[in-house]
Design a protein around this motif. Structure first.
Motif, mmCIF file in Angstrom:
data_model
loop_
_atom_site.group_PDB
_atom_site.id
_atom_site.type_symbol
_atom_site.label_atom_id
_atom_site.label_comp_id
_atom_site.label_asym_id
_atom_site.label_seq_id
_atom_site.Cartn_x
_atom_site.Cartn_y
_atom_site.Cartn_z
ATOM 1 N N GLU B 371 -10.101 1.841 -4.888
ATOM 2 C CA GLU B 371 -9.617 2.359 -6.159
ATOM 3 C C GLU B 371 -8.105 2.459 -6.167
ATOM 4 N N SER B 372 -7.594 2.978 -5.082
ATOM 5 C CA SER B 372 -6.158 3.225 -5.098
ATOM 6 C C SER B 372 -5.380 1.923 -5.097
ATOM 7 N N GLU B 373 -6.019 0.902 -4.636
ATOM 8 C CA GLU B 373 -5.414 -0.408 -4.752
ATOM 9 C C GLU B 373 -5.111 -0.676 -6.216
ATOM 10 N N LYS B 374 -6.041 -0.156 -7.017
ATOM 11 C CA LYS B 374 -5.901 -0.441 -8.440
ATOM 12 C C LYS B 374 -5.172 0.668 -9.200
ATOM 13 N N THR B 375 -4.813 1.729 -8.521
ATOM 14 C CA THR B 375 -4.161 2.834 -9.236
ATOM 15 C C THR B 375 -2.966 2.314 -10.014
ATOM 16 N N PRO B 376 -2.931 2.582 -11.310
ATOM 17 C CA PRO B 376 -1.818 2.060 -12.095
ATOM 18 C C PRO B 376 -0.503 2.673 -11.651
ATOM 19 N N LEU B 377 0.546 1.948 -11.898
ATOM 20 C CA LEU B 377 1.859 2.400 -11.444
ATOM 21 C C LEU B 377 2.252 3.706 -12.111
ATOM 22 N N ALA B 378 1.855 3.862 -13.366
ATOM 23 C CA ALA B 378 2.196 5.092 -14.073
ATOM 24 C C ALA B 378 1.576 6.292 -13.388
ATOM 25 N N SER B 379 0.335 6.135 -12.939
ATOM 26 C CA SER B 379 -0.324 7.234 -12.246
ATOM 27 C C SER B 379 0.368 7.508 -10.916
ATOM 28 N N LEU B 380 0.764 6.446 -10.255
ATOM 29 C CA LEU B 380 1.479 6.628 -8.999
ATOM 30 C C LEU B 380 2.761 7.404 -9.235
ATOM 31 N N TYR B 381 3.429 7.013 -10.300
ATOM 32 C CA TYR B 381 4.663 7.703 -10.640
ATOM 33 C C TYR B 381 4.391 9.190 -10.816
ATOM 34 N N GLY B 382 3.344 9.480 -11.576
ATOM 35 C CA GLY B 382 2.995 10.881 -11.834
ATOM 36 C C GLY B 382 2.684 11.622 -10.552
ATOM 37 N N ALA B 383 1.927 10.969 -9.683
ATOM 38 C CA ALA B 383 1.551 11.633 -8.444
ATOM 39 C C ALA B 383 2.787 11.911 -7.603
ATOM 40 N N VAL B 384 3.691 10.916 -7.558
ATOM 41 C CA VAL B 384 4.920 11.118 -6.779
ATOM 42 C C VAL B 384 5.723 12.273 -7.360
ATOM 43 N N GLN B 385 5.833 12.273 -8.649
ATOM 44 C CA GLN B 385 6.616 13.312 -9.303
ATOM 45 C C GLN B 385 5.973 14.682 -9.066
ATOM 46 N N GLY B 386 4.650 14.718 -9.207
ATOM 47 C CA GLY B 386 3.937 15.983 -9.006
ATOM 48 C C GLY B 386 4.140 16.522 -7.611
ATOM 49 N N LEU B 387 4.076 15.630 -6.627
ATOM 50 C CA LEU B 387 4.275 16.075 -5.249
ATOM 51 C C LEU B 387 5.713 16.490 -5.015
ATOM 52 N N ALA B 388 6.617 15.733 -5.633
ATOM 53 C CA ALA B 388 8.028 16.013 -5.404
ATOM 54 C C ALA B 388 8.385 17.408 -5.887
ATOM 55 N N GLU B 389 7.765 17.818 -6.988
ATOM 56 C CA GLU B 389 8.093 19.139 -7.522
ATOM 57 C C GLU B 389 7.611 20.249 -6.608
ATOM 58 N N LEU B 390 6.688 19.921 -5.735
ATOM 59 C CA LEU B 390 6.135 20.976 -4.884
ATOM 60 C C LEU B 390 7.006 21.267 -3.665
ATOM 61 N N GLY B 391 8.078 20.536 -3.515
ATOM 62 C CA GLY B 391 9.000 20.884 -2.441
ATOM 63 C C GLY B 391 9.200 19.762 -1.450
ATOM 64 N N PRO B 392 10.317 19.771 -0.735
ATOM 65 C CA PRO B 392 10.653 18.681 0.174
ATOM 66 C C PRO B 392 9.653 18.536 1.322
ATOM 67 N N GLU B 393 9.068 19.650 1.688
ATOM 68 C CA GLU B 393 8.121 19.579 2.799
ATOM 69 C C GLU B 393 6.928 18.721 2.401
ATOM 70 N N VAL B 394 6.463 18.928 1.174
ATOM 71 C CA VAL B 394 5.344 18.147 0.668
ATOM 72 C C VAL B 394 5.725 16.670 0.603
#
Lengths: 650, 618
Positions: B371-394
């Motif tokens: 599935e993740s092979e197919k994860t759209p780039l927009a979703s990846l972007y969102g996931a990265v952004q979501g994790l980034a907001e949780l702090g540098p450790e994350v």
């Protein structure tokens, strides 16, 4: 000389006290005491008593513990009808045993004794016990406030006749004389006829620093009725007009009736009222009469309150005041607000669009025609108006401010142990009353003006007249700080509340104490007489509220502890139906005072005290936003005003 | 009876006495003397404290202050201690060593010249009186001056134990609803035959309010929306309609995600933001509705009709920030909120190679791999952004290990044909660089060699080197440290040139309605909406790309914005204090100033100013 001479000195002092010169001489010679010691004979009472009673018991510290335990056992095993009354003996005996142990320097035993039996004393004595427990050796007893109170006064315990004979029998059976000595020297047992009291009855009146009030002390008749109102000629016609135009014609019929009621109400001869010339009251000035007339007119528009029609509350929040604002007062016609501050200043705000004005300077005043009708207006400055004025003069925190009934003067009292009188026309200090030695906690005007009362850290309350720089009366008798003072509506009596957890009522005429009321379990910070003059409401440091019947001096109601922090404001609605309390826990509560008094009069025939456990008298509670209540005030039309200082969000 | 564990008295130790004696030059104090002194000093201190209590009570306080002690000492005729006026409580320090344990006050040396040269402290505000109605005929109006009718604790209690509400009708009456006259009697008679249910009845006014607020929040009038959001963020009495509000939001998100209505999704997220900002609400009960909605707006495959045109990136950024705020506020050890949210995002970043060798989870991951092979780039972007907001450790733990794989995806998409994909990949790349650079900077020591980076991070390595090198050289980044460095970075890259095709996004339709409108009040939260100094009549044929900036600081006037001919919509919202304190931990880009200064004057290879930028929502 050392230790041996101390009892001799004590005996010498005793002999001198009773003026037995001959024996004194002989003893002195025989003991060959030097003049130096003889001159310095100044043993404190405490020590004297302990030395003289010492000889039999000094030996064994364990005997105390044993004696106390056997007393406890005796009380536990006695019949229920005696048990609770007898158990009031435990605390004073405990305290004095501890004190004796310390006097004989059995310090470790004393500590153990305290550790062992301290926690099982009544909860309302724990605070005192905590204070007392810091005394850990003989020298400290001398200067300690509480220890001196305990040793120089007798603790009052009320027992029924049967209970006291039970106690006597027990004491005779005892081998040691420890308890007998303590009871003889430090406890006053009041024997009353009738059955032993229940736990609830005892709890209602227990709690004073020195036990309960004795009945004999409250025998004096107190004229708690109201004085006849002076007749005030109202200009009748304009009043009517004004009212018609001002008020929306809602229920004209009812209003008429109401008004009649107020004007006719004046009791022709209240049987409980003092003679109107019992204490001299000031003549009313022309302006005062005008003010009084205005008040009556306002009163006729008063809203009737009750459980079904609660008052509206207008709340004045002091912003940016932090912990600096201490006290507040609103003048009788609700136009001015005075606040006393930590930094020795007093600020007066106007609550109406009318600005505060100063008086003209002396030169300008000379030019004014004194015969003119509007001379009062003319003498005020035309410019120079403010919504807030600051009064400087004190040199310590201002603990109480009070407006006089006619809005011309302001009183304040402060940590600098002075009371100051301020003019609200010149906005300057007029008089500094010195007399208190330590901080003055409270000051109150007589409802008729001219007189005022103050109370302070020096354990005394004082009665003053504005035209004397010396107090007229000093009311001494409280065992600890007098925290609050309040005039009776007929100006003949003063009630004081103290940290010794008693309320006392004093007669202004004779200066004697006419009531002592015990039952509070914590210091009393605020007092208020009901409108009818019979009831006294008091608020304590633990947030408890009690109602007292002045005619008997007994608690009429102990209301459930609804507040969680000290109550510092009390106000009766103008028609006496609602009692409002304000506390440091940032809430205002309304109580159904009619129901409380009805309940009491109903039960009065049966027994003397009632303890309420349920919430049925509490009508409503209004929390404020982190603003502890400093003052409450009902306007003449029964709108409730509250003052509090915002302490920031936390 | 009293508490049995109460100890009657504590006392100063002999050691303290000795130390104090030493400090005034008495070297050898005997044990007996020290004991004697300790006892006496303890006694005197306690006497003073007991009296100080009286002063505290009469000052109508419940906290003892230093002035109380001063007054007590004065009343006992002792020379007062000067110079102990301290605004806060005294900071006692503890130290031990040499067999001694000590508590002491830290006395700092004060540099007088520093005080002299410093600007004078602000003059404290004068005391003023403010009037409001605490009660009107026995009913407490729910105005901001009054405390909320139900405190957070009670709301919490009710959510945990709904029966408590039924059991204490008197208590409730004392706190909230009127209990007088007719209402009281009605209530009394009603309670006889009404089934015992904890109901949330809404009065007619409340229903009207709900209708007005929801309409305003999703309506077209920006002014009304601002007012409505302000009301949601400040009003104390909203708890009764909170369940309905939350349902409204979650249903709204469900519908509008399907319909790809970006504007409405943004409005709904702003409602969430307002509710989160409201101090008097206990939101825990409704997180199960809010979190799915917010996370949908972060990682959804498609949020708008034309992904290549509309700025759905901003929505993802904004929602990520909301999610971070939710995690900060509501995470407890029992609900493990942050862990669950992190897992959600991390799952979206799952890549085939790393699931096996790093996590080693096992065969169950095989499916997610596909599935993740197919994860759209927009979703990846969102996931990265979501994790980034949780702090540098994350970021370090969840994004860094996958950077190689993410790089491959980006590379693949950039070299591909699809315009939308390329744009998305560009954004993702920019975002990754922005997020990773500060973390990498902390992890690695200079020198930064492109080869090493290439080896460790794959495709993104070279770009990362540049980014890190730039950060190392920039003074602001040097002072700020890792977490702060993120803040100074630029917004995500969106199409590098304004796309010529006329496609007005739903947001643009409002742009002309509020040109040069500034609402600035001293209220707690204000929303400033202004257009650029050169308002351009927006012809539907040539819609200018817009810029949405919601800025945190009130002081920065929007004029600092470099106007490049395009119309900007700057939504300027002052931030309540909580959010600011959160920023200490998370790289939430709140401060807008760096963006402006860098975008305008820097001249560095930054994206041109006309780029859409919703990243500073919040």
């Amino acid at each position: 000389m050392g230790d041996k001479s101390t009892p001799l000195l004590a005996v010498l002092q005793l002999l001198r006290k009773y003026n037995l010169k001959g024996t004194e001489e002989i003893l002195r010679k025989e003991a060959s005491l030097g003049d130096a010691e003889y001159e310095n004979l100044d043993l404190p009472e405490v020590e004297l008593a302990s030395i003289l009673t010492a000889h039999h018991t000094e030996s064994d510290p364990y005997s105390y513990e044993f004696a106390y335990e056997s007393l406890k056992k005796f009380i536990e095993n006695s019949l229920d009808i005696y048990k609770y009354e007898l158990s009031t003996l435990l605390y004073p005996i405990f305290v004095h045993m501890y004190m004796v142990l310390i006097l004989y320097e059995h310090t470790t035993h004393a500590a153990n004794f305290l550790e062992k039996f301290g926690p099982e004393q009544e909860d309302y004595y724990q605070e005192d016990l905590k204070k007392f427990s810091i005394v850990k050796n003989k020298d400290q007893i001398k200067g300690n406030e509480l220890a001196e109170i305990y040793s120089s006064n007798k603790f009052v315990v009320q027992l029924s006749r049967d209970a006291s004979s039970q106690l006597k029998r027990f004491l005779h059976e005892q081998k040691t004389t420890v308890i007998i000595n303590i009871i003889n020297n430090h406890i006053q047992i009041e024997v009353h006829d009738g059955p032993g009291r229940s736990l609830a009855q005892i709890r209602a009146t227990a709690g004073g620093m020195l036990g309960e009030a004795t009945r004999n002390e409250n025998r004096t008749k107190v004229y708690y009725g109201l004085l006849k109102e002076p007749d005030i000629q109202l200009p009748p016609v304009p009043v009517e007009d004004e009212e018609e135009t001002e008020e929306t014609p809602d229920k004209p019929k009812k209003k008429k009736a109401k008004k009649d009621n107020i004007f006719m109400k004046k009791p022709k001869s209240d049987p409980n009222a003092p003679p109107s010339d019992r204490i001299p009251l000031p003549e009313m000035k022309e302006t005062d009469k005008l003010e009084k007339g205005k008040a009556l007119r306002e009163a006729s528009k008063r809203v009737h309150l009750g459980p079904d029609s609660l008052p509206s509350i207008c709340f004045y929040t002091l912003l940016n005041s932090g912990h600096t604002a201490i006290c507040a007062d609103i003048c009788d016609d609700s136009t001015l607000l005075a606040v006393g501050f930590n930094n020795s200043t007093i600020k007066v705000w106007t609550l109406t669009p009318v600005k505060l004005r100063g008086m003209k300077s002396a030169e300008k005043l000379q030019d004014i025609d004194r015969e003119a009708g509007d001379v009062l207006v003319r003498m005020m400055e035309e410019k120079d108006r403010d919504t807030c004025r600051t009064l400087f003069g004190h040199s310590g925190p201002v603990y109480k401010v009070a407006f006089d009934p006619f809005k011309n003067l302001l009183l304040s009292c402060s940590e600098d142990s002075t009371v100051r009188l301020w003019s609200l026309q010149c906005w300057t200090c007029l008089v500094v009353y010195r007399g208190h030695v330590w901080p003055v906690w409270a000051v109150r005007w007589s409802p008729h003006g001219h007189y005022f009362a103050s109370a302070g850290h020096d354990r005394a309350a004082r009665l003053w007249a504005t035209d004397h720089h010396q107090p007229l009366r000093i009311f001494a008798g409280h065992l600890s700080d007098v925290d609050c003072v309040q005039f009776h509506p007929n100006s003949n009596y003063i009630a004081t509340g103290s940290s010794d957890r008693t309320i006392r009522v004093w007669d202004c005429l004779t200066g004697t104490q006419v009531r002592i009321m015990t039952g509070h379990k914590s210091p009393i910070f605020v007092l208020s007489f009901s409108v009818c003059g019979r009831w006294l409401a008091s608020g304590g440091g633990g947030g408890e509220l009690m109602i007292w019947d002045i005619s008997t001096g007994l608690p009429a109601a102990t209301l459930p502890p609804a507040h969680t922090a000290p109550i510092h404001a009390l106000a009766f609605s103008r028609d006496g139906t609602i009692l409002s309390t304000g506390s440091l826990d940032c809430s205002i509560k309304l109580w159904d005072f009619t129901a409380i008094t009805e309940e009491v009069s109903g039960e009065e025939i049966g027994n003397n005290s009632t303890v309420q456990k349920d919430d049925r008298f509490l009508l409503r509670s209004f929390p404020t936003k982190n603003s502890p209540i400093k003052d409450l005030h009902f306007t003449r039309r029964n709108l409730l005003l509250g003052v509090g200082s915002y302490e920031g969000s936390s | 009876m009293g508490d049995s564990d109460f100890v009657y008295g504590s006392s100063l130790s002999i050691d303290s006495m000795k130390v104090i004696a030493e400090s005034i030059g008495i070297g050898s104090l005997g044990d007996d003397a020290a004991k004697e002194l300790a006892d006496d000093v303890t006694y005197r201190l306690k006497v003073i404290l007991q009296d100080a209590m009286k002063f505290m009570h009469h000052s109508k306080r419940q906290k003892l202050s230093i002035t109380d002690i001063d007054h007590t000492i004065k009343s006992k005729n002792i020379e007062p201690q000067y110079g102990f006026l301290q605004p806060d409580s005294l900071p006692f320090r503890f130290a031990s060593g040499g067999g001694r344990e000590l508590h002491f006050i830290e006395e700092k040396e004060i540099d007088l010249s520093e005080i002299l040269s410093a600007p004078p402290p602000k003059v404290p505000l004068d005391v003023s009186v403010r009037t409001h109605w605490l009660s009107v005929d026995g009913v407490q109006p729910t105005v901001p001056e009054n405390p909320p009718p139900l405190t957070k604790e009670i709301q919490k209690l009710e959510s945990v134990d709904p029966i408590s509400k039924l059991n204490k009708p008197t208590n409730k009456d004392a706190a909230g609803k009127p209990m007088c006259g007719k209402a009281a009697r009605l209530k009394a008679s009603e309670s006889v035959h009404v089934k015992q249910l904890a109901t949330h009845e809404l009065s007619v006014e409340q229903q009207l309010y709900y209708k007005e607020i929801t309409e305003a929040c999703v309506g077209s009038d920006e002014g009304r929306r601002a007012e409505a959001l302000q009301s949601l963020a400040c009003d104390p009495g909203l708890h009764e309609m909170l369940p309905r509000m939350c349902t409204f939001i979650s249903e709204g998100v469900k519908v509008n995600v399907v319909q790809n209505n970006l504007a409405l999704l943004i409005y709904l997220m702003r409602m969430v933001k307002a509710l989160l900002d409201n101090q008097s609400l206990y939101l825990e009960k409704y997180l199960h509705e809010l979190i799915p909605s917010v996370s949908t707006c972060i990682v959804s495959r498609q949020l708008c009709l034309r992904p290549e045109m509309d700025n759905h990136w901003a929505l993802r950024d904004f929602a990520s920030r909301l999610m971070a705020q939710i995690c900060k506020t509501f995470n407890t050890s029992t609900n493990n909120l942050q862990t669950r949210v992190t897992r959600l995002f991390a799952k979206a970043l799952q890549c085939p190679s790393q699931t096996n060798n790093e996590n080693g989870v096992g065969p169950s991951m095989v499916t997610t791999m596909k599935e993740s092979e197919k994860t759209p780039l927009a979703s990846l972007y969102g996931a990265v952004q979501g994790l980034a907001e949780l702090g540098p450790e994350v970021v370090k733990v969840f994004i860094l290990p996958r950077v190689r794989w993410l790089g491959e995806r980006v590379e693949g998409a950039l070299s591909g044909l699809g315009g939308a994909d390329r744009q998305a990949a560009g954004n993702l790349k920019q975002q990754l660089l922005k997020v990773l650079a500060p973390v990498v900077r902390q992890l690695r020591q200079p020198p930064d060699l492109p080869e090493e980076y290439k080896r460790d991070y794959g495709y993104l390595g070279p770009s990362l080197v540049q980014m890190v090198a730039k950060q190392r050289s920039s003074p602001a980044g040097g002072g700020g440290g890792g977490a702060v460095a993120v803040v100074t970075c630029t917004p995500p890259l969106v199409p590098s040139a304004p796309s010529p095709s006329p496609s007005p996004s739903p947001l643009q339709s409002h742009s002309h309605t509020f040109s040069t409108k500034t609402v600035e009040t001293v209220a707690t939260r204000n929303v400033v909406i202004s257009a650029s100094p050169t308002p351009q009549s927006p012809a539907p044929a040539t819609p200018p790309p817009q810029k949405f900036v919601i800025v945190a600081s009130q002081q920065k006037p929007p004029q600092a914005q470099p106007a490049s001919g395009a119309s900007h919509i700057v939504v300027h919202s002052s931030q309540p204090a909580i959010v600011r304190s959160q920023n200490v931990q998370a790289p939430v880009s709140v401060v807008a100033k760096p963006v402006f200064t860098r975008g305008g004057g820097g001249g560095a290879p930054q994206p041109p100013p006309e780029l859409d930028d919703l990243s500073h929502l919040a």
